[in-house]
Design an enzyme around this catalytic site. Sequence first.
Site, PDB file in Angstrom:
ATOM      1  N   ASP A  72    -102.216 132.474  85.723  1.00 21.06           N
ATOM      2  CA  ASP A  72    -101.775 132.206  84.357  1.00 21.06           C
ATOM      3  C   ASP A  72    -102.999 131.994  83.476  1.00 21.06           C
ATOM      4  O   ASP A  72    -103.885 131.203  83.809  1.00 21.06           O
ATOM      5  CB  ASP A  72    -100.898 130.948  84.323  1.00 21.06           C
ATOM      6  CG  ASP A  72     -99.542 131.207  83.707  1.00 21.06           C
ATOM      7  OD1 ASP A  72     -99.518 131.794  82.612  1.00 21.06           O
ATOM      8  OD2 ASP A  72     -98.522 130.847  84.314  1.00 21.06           O
TER       9      ASP A  72
ATOM     10  N   ASP B  42    -100.172 133.507  78.683  1.00 21.02           N
ATOM     11  CA  ASP B  42     -99.194 132.550  78.179  1.00 21.02           C
ATOM     12  C   ASP B  42     -99.271 132.379  76.667  1.00 21.02           C
ATOM     13  O   ASP B  42    -100.369 132.244  76.111  1.00 21.02           O
ATOM     14  CB  ASP B  42     -99.439 131.194  78.863  1.00 21.02           C
ATOM     15  CG  ASP B  42     -98.519 130.100  78.380  1.00 21.02           C
ATOM     16  OD1 ASP B  42     -97.333 130.141  78.755  1.00 21.02           O
ATOM     17  OD2 ASP B  42     -98.972 129.217  77.631  1.00 21.02           O
TER      18      ASP B  42
ATOM     19  N   GLU C 200     -96.876 137.335  77.511  1.00 17.52           N
ATOM     20  CA  GLU C 200     -95.683 136.640  77.054  1.00 17.52           C
ATOM     21  C   GLU C 200     -95.615 136.858  75.545  1.00 17.52           C
ATOM     22  O   GLU C 200     -96.175 136.094  74.763  1.00 17.52           O
ATOM     23  CB  GLU C 200     -95.756 135.147  77.384  1.00 17.52           C
ATOM     24  CG  GLU C 200     -94.475 134.407  77.020  1.00 17.52           C
ATOM     25  CD  GLU C 200     -94.584 132.898  77.190  1.00 17.52           C
ATOM     26  OE1 GLU C 200     -93.552 132.281  77.512  1.00 17.52           O
ATOM     27  OE2 GLU C 200     -95.688 132.345  77.016  1.00 17.52           O
TER      28      GLU C 200
ATOM     29  N   HIS D  30     -89.946 130.718  85.141  1.00 19.87           N
ATOM     30  CA  HIS D  30     -90.100 129.261  85.186  1.00 19.87           C
ATOM     31  C   HIS D  30     -89.669 128.560  83.906  1.00 19.87           C
ATOM     32  O   HIS D  30     -89.540 127.334  83.885  1.00 19.87           O
ATOM     33  CB  HIS D  30     -91.564 128.909  85.468  1.00 19.87           C
ATOM     34  CG  HIS D  30     -92.475 129.235  84.317  1.00 19.87           C
ATOM     35  ND1 HIS D  30     -92.730 130.525  83.919  1.00 19.87           N
ATOM     36  CD2 HIS D  30     -93.161 128.445  83.459  1.00 19.87           C
ATOM     37  CE1 HIS D  30     -93.537 130.519  82.887  1.00 19.87           C
ATOM     38  NE2 HIS D  30     -93.822 129.264  82.578  1.00 19.87           N
ATOM     39  N   ASP D  31     -89.469 129.326  82.834  1.00 22.42           N
ATOM     40  CA  ASP D  31     -89.096 128.754  81.546  1.00 22.42           C
ATOM     41  C   ASP D  31     -87.621 128.965  81.210  1.00 22.42           C
ATOM     42  O   ASP D  31     -87.204 128.727  80.072  1.00 22.42           O
ATOM     43  CB  ASP D  31     -89.927 129.394  80.425  1.00 22.42           C
ATOM     44  CG  ASP D  31     -91.292 128.751  80.287  1.00 22.42           C
ATOM     45  OD1 ASP D  31     -91.452 127.590  80.708  1.00 22.42           O
ATOM     46  OD2 ASP D  31     -92.205 129.406  79.750  1.00 22.42           O
TER      47      ASP D  31
END
Length: 567
Positions: free
Chosen positions: A98, A200, A265, A338-339
């Site tokens: 990440d 991210d 993202e 994960h979100d």
Amino acid sequence: MKKKWWHEKIGYQIYPKSFLDTNGDGVGDLAGVIEKLPYLEQLGVDILWLSPVYPSPMVDNGYDISDYENIDPRFGTLEDMDRLIAEAKKKNISIIMDLVVNHCSDQHAWFQKAIADPKGSYGDYFYLKEGKDGKEPNNWRSYFGGSVWEKLPGQENLFYYHAYAKEQPDLNWENPALREEIYKMVNWWLDRGIAGFRIDAIINIKKDLTWEDLPVDGPDGRGFLTNSITRMQKRDGGTKNGIGVFLRELKERCFAPHDAFTVGEVFEVDREQLEEFIGEDGYFSTMFAFDPIQSYKKGTCQCEFDRNMNPDEWKRDVFVNQKLLGDIAFEANIIENHDMARGATIYIPDEDYGFASISALAGLQVLQRGMPFLYQGQEIGMTNCPFELEDIDDIMTLDNYRYAVACGFPEEKAFAGCARESRDNARTPMQWSDAENAGFTTGKPWLKVNPNYPEINVARQEKEYGSVLNFYRRLLCFRKSEEYRDLLTYGTFEPMYEDQEKIFAFKRCLGKQCLTVICNESPAERFLTLKEDYEEVVFVNLPQVTRIGDNLILHPYQLIVVETTKK
């Protein structure tokens, strides 16, 4: 489309904190990832994305980084990371990390130096602004609720900007010295042997430097900060002369020299921006296909997201997105991460949950055009967890709950909706077996284990040929088979039977070779009149395929893949 080394790959996201704990402290670790590499190899994945394992106070579960060039002791050491990279390579699995560079932790040395000397060089690593009569510089609301501004410690009227939690100060990308630090760090990791990054919150690195107030859109008197991004892009004529300058430099200085795989993202971009971001010479290799998975969110508060995904709305949005992409870009298709809440809960009504519905969902994701990206536990059909308020760890869920109550929703309704959408649903420990704590740890898990683990776990499904896990293994093998690999990677995407309710169908073609995917996304039997003849059924989730003349009889949640020849 020019072929790239990653085009035929299958991605898989690991949330290390919840994957496997090998030392009994209740937190997953890198040794646990290494231990499960044979499992991941057998599943058929090629690229592993690790959510953050850097040192962090864990205010936002690792997305608040205090040291970019080290490993948090909770997860192991740099030597463990080197071992993971090496062991994964032996199995032809690439590791990506990440890249969280919109913000850092308030415990990072840069921010601590900014506090000590706001007018010094490190003060310019962040956005520091004087307040208005002792109040915040503007009315922007952060992603986690409340103002984007917080007083700098020790200062009466000097504030720092944070798009997320107050413990996550945003980094000032306008500062060349800050960018040099980031590029040095990125290249340090790439030189160490990782294959690339998931990037991210990257759309936030370019700020509207007018800092003008936004129209009020909530009872708190604030405006949501994303409106500032939209306003800025509209004013500046898009992104090329704004964030694009930063992203082009990042690519040229770091990604391109290493032929790195990067997945961004990025939300809500139009066709022109798609080419700019992920086209032949885009800033990133690919980005996640978020647009088709947002249609069930109709409310203004998280607590209103209390319905399942409508299959016809999802189908429509996938078709729109695939048409938008055409042959100019290659997105990463997801069901969960994960979100997000668990896909098996959001896409499937509770009463329909089972092998047929989960395997149908899997087939529709994996056989679309684009790169399939799975999330840990998706391959066994993990579901949302029944939480109480005291179980919640996620800072965003708690902020959403408080905001929903402030909006006037009853506490019970507010929590029920926010818990359903909570990011903690995806972060419950991986369910490896029916042993205590789902085989995740011998200690006390850092987050509640879903109580359905005795029925839904890897060990049980490995023993059952007809399990969800073994279906995923067959599905990924089919996707990567010599006969269909190129077709399912580079083939065109043509919607089929668009007018048929709860029938999700599309054709993939490359040259004269075609596959048609037909799925009944309902709990009722359906009759479908075929628009074309087919030569052979080549893949199914349910064994019995019934054809009467020109009609297919589709069982509930049946997925059929047929081969045809393009005329």
